[in-house]
Design a protein around this motif. Structure first.
Motif, short mmCIF file in Angstrom:
data_model
loop_
_atom_site.label_atom_id
_atom_site.label_comp_id
_atom_site.label_asym_id
_atom_site.label_seq_id
_atom_site.Cartn_x
_atom_site.Cartn_y
_atom_site.Cartn_z
N GLU A 189 134.59 -12.01 0.43
CA GLU A 189 134.48 -11.54 1.76
C GLU A 189 135.20 -10.05 1.61
OE1 GLU A 189 136.70 -14.57 3.69
OE2 GLU A 189 134.81 -15.52 4.55
N LEU A 199 128.45 -12.75 -1.54
CA LEU A 199 128.99 -13.26 -0.25
C LEU A 199 128.35 -14.68 0.23
CD1 LEU A 199 131.29 -13.79 1.75
CD2 LEU A 199 130.02 -12.15 3.17
N SER A 200 126.99 -14.36 0.24
CA SER A 200 126.22 -15.70 0.81
C SER A 200 126.23 -16.75 -0.30
CB SER A 200 124.60 -15.11 1.00
OG SER A 200 124.40 -14.35 1.72
N SER A 201 126.27 -16.62 -1.68
CA SER A 201 126.37 -17.29 -2.58
C SER A 201 127.72 -18.23 -2.42
CB SER A 201 126.05 -17.07 -3.94
OG SER A 201 126.39 -17.93 -4.87
N GLN A 243 126.38 -8.46 -0.68
CA GLN A 243 126.04 -9.35 0.33
C GLN A 243 125.68 -10.68 -0.07
OE1 GLN A 243 123.41 -6.79 2.28
NE2 GLN A 243 124.60 -6.46 4.20
N LEU A 244 124.84 -10.60 -1.37
CA LEU A 244 124.31 -11.82 -1.95
C LEU A 244 125.24 -12.91 -2.50
CD1 LEU A 244 121.09 -10.61 -4.01
CD2 LEU A 244 121.14 -12.23 -1.87
N ARG A 284 130.20 -24.51 1.72
CA ARG A 284 129.46 -25.62 2.40
C ARG A 284 129.19 -26.73 1.59
NH1 ARG A 284 126.63 -20.71 4.31
NH2 ARG A 284 127.30 -20.17 6.49
N GLN A 322 129.42 -18.38 0.39
CA GLN A 322 129.45 -19.24 1.35
C GLN A 322 128.96 -20.54 1.30
OE1 GLN A 322 127.87 -16.22 3.87
NE2 GLN A 322 129.56 -15.67 5.03
N MET A 323 127.64 -20.51 0.46
CA MET A 323 126.87 -21.62 0.40
C MET A 323 127.55 -22.87 -0.56
SD MET A 323 122.89 -20.50 0.10
CE MET A 323 123.01 -19.28 -1.37
N ASN A 332 132.39 -7.89 0.12
CA ASN A 332 131.56 -7.33 0.80
C ASN A 332 131.94 -6.41 1.97
OD1 ASN A 332 128.80 -7.99 2.02
ND2 ASN A 332 129.98 -8.41 3.85
#
Length: 378
Positions: free
Chosen positions: A173, A200-202, A197-198, A208, A204-205, A176
């Motif tokens: 985070e 960060l998305s990774s 951004q990618l 989860r 976050q996943m 980013n």
């Protein structure tokens, strides 16, 4: 470049998630530097000039980090339910599992308090092999203990992984946010920002998935203890117990296997010998993998991370080099937690088999930690 005591404290082998948390906090301080680029000025400051600003502080990034920690408000987190049940050790889980099986009260009386205590503490190799012949009710007592112990191990490991990945998410985070600010002052292109951004998305996943795994593992533990609907969340320790440096000696395997085989009927004895071979192989392999991951992979990875932090503080490495190493460190720590979990599950299976138990399967090393290997002895 000499290492200072402060630098050495950045990485702690036993608590790798703290290292990632420290790095994440350091990265959160970076936007403070980037904010200097947002201030009106006759000419835009580049990244080198921003680092020169850091040099005005006596301890550079350390002072920036201290300022950021003192002046950044704590994020608002969702209120979590207060655990109504505490299981801080595997012994706690075993004894709670026994409580759910009232029919075992008579069995525990037959086995004897001293033997019950040994089983609860996971010291099964100290039990008298003759117990199998003297007390015909010990099998169910052991099986329930195994179920409770394994479910507890899974739940603790899942939470341990989740906590670590949350720390790694903090670093992603921060990266980013730094990328966003770099774009806003024209020092970066949108394409460059897309990489953060990618990442960060990774991250976050990953969180989860880990959250789902932790929730499922806790639910499985509650179900095993027959407390579904009674307790929704359980207090657990932050981490699993360390893997012992020395594995169980081969002579102990052999002596114990022979002793228990002599107490079983011939058909069961033959099956038990097959189980012992598989359990012993799983135990030895998981022990070697856990030690290799802890004492070699993590040790080297921590050295690389520490050196990267030192070079970054000396402006010899970019923040992106540091972020890449944070990602590598994250993967190494998750692997170490998995190996630690696999060992304790394999150790539980081995102790059970050395009491005449017959697991349906053994741990799949490097997998999800579930018993997904081929059925043992079938």
């Amino acid at each position: 470049m000499k290492r200072t005591n402060r630098s050495k404290s950045v990485i702690r082998r036993r608590y790798p998630s703290k290292a990632l948390h420290a790095i994440a906090l350091g990265l959160l301080a970076i936007p403070v530097l980037a904010s200097a680029q947002l201030a009106p000025a006759p000419a835009e400051k580049d990244w080198r000039e921003a680092n020169d600003e850091v040099g005005k502080f006596k301890r550079g990034h350390a002072d920036i980090l201290k300022w950021e920690a003192q002046n950044t408000p704590a994020p608002q987190s969702q209120e979590e339910a207060t655990p109504s049940l505490s299981l801080m050790t595997a012994e706690d889980a075993v004894r709670q599992a026994w409580k759910a099986h009232r029919e075992l009260v008579w069995s525990m009386g037959k086995v004897g308090r001293a033997n019950v205590d040994l089983i609860a503490k996971g010291r099964w190799t100290e039990l008298d092999p003759m117990l199998q012949r003297k007390v015909g009710v010990v099998d169910e007592l052991l099986e329930v203990a195994v179920q409770g112990r394994k479910a507890w191990i899974q739940a603790v490991a899942s939470r341990q992984t989740l906590k670590h990945l949350r720390d790694a998410l903090g670093a992603a985070e921060a990266a980013n946010e730094l990328g966003r600010r770099m774009v806003s002052v024209g020092n970066w292109s949108k394409l460059q920002q897309a990489q953060t951004q990618l990442a960060l998305s990774s991250a976050q996943m990953n969180v989860r998935r880990a959250q789902h795994a932790a929730t499922q593992a806790e639910a499985a533990l509650i179900k095993t203890l027959r407390l579904t609907g009674v307790h929704s969340t359980i207090a657990l320790p932050e981490r699993l117990q360390d893997v012992p440096t020395m594995a169980i000696d081969q002579s102990v395997f052999d002596d114990r296997a022979e002793a228990i085989a002599s107490q079983l009927p011939r058909a069961e004895s033959m099956r038990n010998r097959a189980h012992v071979r598989l359990a012993q192989q799983a135990y030895q392999a998981s022990h070697a993998l856990a030690l290799n991951t802890r004492d070699e992979v993590l040790k080297v990875r921590e050295f690389i991370t520490e050196e990267t932090v030192l070079h970054y503080n000396g402006m010899l490495k970019s923040v992106w080099d540091l972020l890449g190493e944070v990602s590598n460190q994250s993967q190494a720590v998750v692997g170490a937690i998995d190996a630690q979990r696999d060992f304790w599950i394999a150790e539980t299976d081995l102790q059970w088999v050395l009491q005449g138990g017959a697991p349906d399967s053994f741990v799949s090393l490097g997998g999800s930690g579930g018993e997904t290997a081929a059925a043992a002895g079938h």
